[in-house]
Design a protein around this motif. Structure first.
Motif, PDB file in Angstrom:
ATOM      1  N   GLU A   1      15.195  12.768   9.801  1.00 28.96           N
ATOM      2  CA  GLU A   1      16.115  12.742   8.669  1.00 28.96           C
ATOM      3  C   GLU A   1      15.752  11.641   7.681  1.00 28.96           C
ATOM      4  O   GLU A   1      15.099  10.663   8.041  1.00 28.96           O
ATOM      5  CB  GLU A   1      17.539  12.506   9.153  1.00 28.96           C
TER       6      GLU A   1
ATOM      7  N   ALA B   1      16.598  17.808   8.364  1.00 23.13           N
ATOM      8  CA  ALA B   1      15.310  17.353   8.873  1.00 23.13           C
ATOM      9  C   ALA B   1      14.211  17.770   7.908  1.00 23.13           C
ATOM     10  O   ALA B   1      14.226  18.884   7.383  1.00 23.13           O
ATOM     11  CB  ALA B   1      15.049  17.948  10.251  1.00 23.13           C
TER      12      ALA B   1
ATOM     13  N   TRP C   1      21.173  18.666   9.925  1.00 19.93           N
ATOM     14  CA  TRP C   1      21.445  17.579  10.852  1.00 19.93           C
ATOM     15  C   TRP C   1      22.688  16.808  10.397  1.00 19.93           C
ATOM     16  O   TRP C   1      22.743  15.588  10.408  1.00 19.93           O
ATOM     17  CB  TRP C   1      20.249  16.637  10.968  1.00 19.93           C
TER      18      TRP C   1
ATOM     19  N   GLN D   1      12.207  16.565  13.805  1.00 16.45           N
ATOM     20  CA  GLN D   1      13.606  16.538  13.378  1.00 16.45           C
ATOM     21  C   GLN D   1      13.948  15.206  12.717  1.00 16.45           C
ATOM     22  O   GLN D   1      14.929  14.549  13.055  1.00 16.45           O
ATOM     23  CB  GLN D   1      14.521  16.813  14.572  1.00 16.45           C
TER      24      GLN D   1
ATOM     25  N   PRO E   1      24.003  16.292  15.687  1.00 16.39           N
ATOM     26  CA  PRO E   1      24.190  17.505  14.888  1.00 16.39           C
ATOM     27  C   PRO E   1      24.830  18.604  15.726  1.00 16.39           C
ATOM     28  O   PRO E   1      24.838  18.544  16.962  1.00 16.39           O
ATOM     29  CB  PRO E   1      22.764  17.880  14.495  1.00 16.39           C
TER      30      PRO E   1
ATOM     31  N   THR F   1      16.032  21.967   9.204  1.00 12.59           N
ATOM     32  CA  THR F   1      17.144  22.011  10.159  1.00 12.59           C
ATOM     33  C   THR F   1      18.298  21.173   9.624  1.00 12.59           C
ATOM     34  O   THR F   1      18.090  20.037   9.188  1.00 12.59           O
ATOM     35  CB  THR F   1      16.734  21.464  11.544  1.00 12.59           C
TER      36      THR F   1
ATOM     37  N   THR G   1      25.807  14.915  10.801  1.00  9.53           N
ATOM     38  CA  THR G   1      26.225  14.177  11.989  1.00  9.53           C
ATOM     39  C   THR G   1      27.706  14.391  12.286  1.00  9.53           C
ATOM     40  O   THR G   1      28.565  14.193  11.425  1.00  9.53           O
ATOM     41  CB  THR G   1      25.953  12.670  11.825  1.00  9.53           C
TER      42      THR G   1
END
Length: 275
Positions: A111, A230, A130, A109, A204, A128, A132
């Protein structure tokens, strides 16, 4: 992730697990790959997590499990020219291993951010979302920005993009809020909220959903403070052919619905980027 009937490839554990300095090294052998005398099959050391449910962790039998592990397996099955060998560790060690060349690729995961782009290469297919958000309890109220967190206690996981975002804000606003740093498990984060150790958690949506579902934290969140996905991450000296092969495999896995299936299986929802 179970191997389909008739498949000539697949990733599975061989010879058990070796634990060295908190890093679990998994020797992975593909059916028909390591057994054959084919010098064209190249071993690639891949880093992932050892204690990050539901992404990458060791299950009760000491075997790797989680969405990222299953995705690494799915990618490997599509690449007959490579044989993946897993090294599992905490996140800071994963970053150190990739930077030093102990591993060539990592999936946990991860970033993108400016610092990482200087030190590493990234794949082109995100798997995925992510974005924030600032998770808080109902009594604290929704926060739409770090400015709204003034005077509060923020928890960030070491070496994550959320830590980078937090530190960037604090550089310009050093007295805005206090920060608790660590490598907490999901359960420890839930306990931190309940005990009052902290009351804000940059995370997330799926992490917030997981906390609420598993531990009844009833966290809420306002607007996204940062958009991110990700991606697979590579050592800066990684072979461009490897990166291109992984990108192609990832694109196929997204197009055929595998990424969505893995997200729903492990994260209990569709958190795959739409573009």
């Amino acid at each position: 992730m179970q191997e389909k009937s008739g498949s000539k490839k697949g990733l599975f554990i061989g010879l058990g697990v070796v634990v060295v300095a908190a890093a679990a090294v998994m020797l992975l052998h593909g059916n028909g790959k390591s057994a054959q005398s084919d010098s064209k099959v190249q071993t690639i050391n891949v880093g992932s997590g050892n204690d990050g449910q539901p992404f990458a962790y060791l299950d009760k039998n000491g075997k790797p499990a989680g969405m990222d592990i299953a995705l690494i397996q799915a990618i490997d099955k599509k690449l007959p020219q490579y044989q993946f060998k897993l090294t599992l560790s905490d996140f800071p060690t994963l970053i150190t291993n990739l930077k030093s060349g102990k591993t060539t690729m990592a999936m946990y995961q991860i970033e993108q951010n400016a610092e990482r782009k200087q030190d590493f290469k990234f794949g082109s297919v995100g798997y995925t979302v992510w974005d924030t958000l600032l998770a808080t309890q109902t009594a604290t109220g929704k926060l739409d920005s770090f400015a709204d967190a003034k005077g509060k206690k923020v928890y960030v996981t070491n070496a994550t993009n959320q830590a980078t975002l937090t530190d960037a804000y604090l550089k310009d606003h050093p007295d805005a809020f206090s920060v608790v740093r660590g490598t907490y498990t999901t359960e420890q984060i839930a306990q931190g909220f309940k005990s009052g150790q902290f009351n804000v958690y940059p995370a997330p949506k799926y992490s917030i959903d997981l906390l609420n579902r598993q531990f009844g934290t009833q966290l809420i969140a306002g607007k996204s403070i940062n958009h991110s996905n990700a991606y697979p991450m590579f050592n800066k000296d990684a072979d461009p052919k490897l990166i291109a092969a992984v990108n192609k495999a990832m694109g196929e896995l997204k197009a055929d619905g595998t990424l969505k299936k893995l997200s729903e299986e492990w994260l209990k929802g569709d958190y795959v980027p739409k573009n």
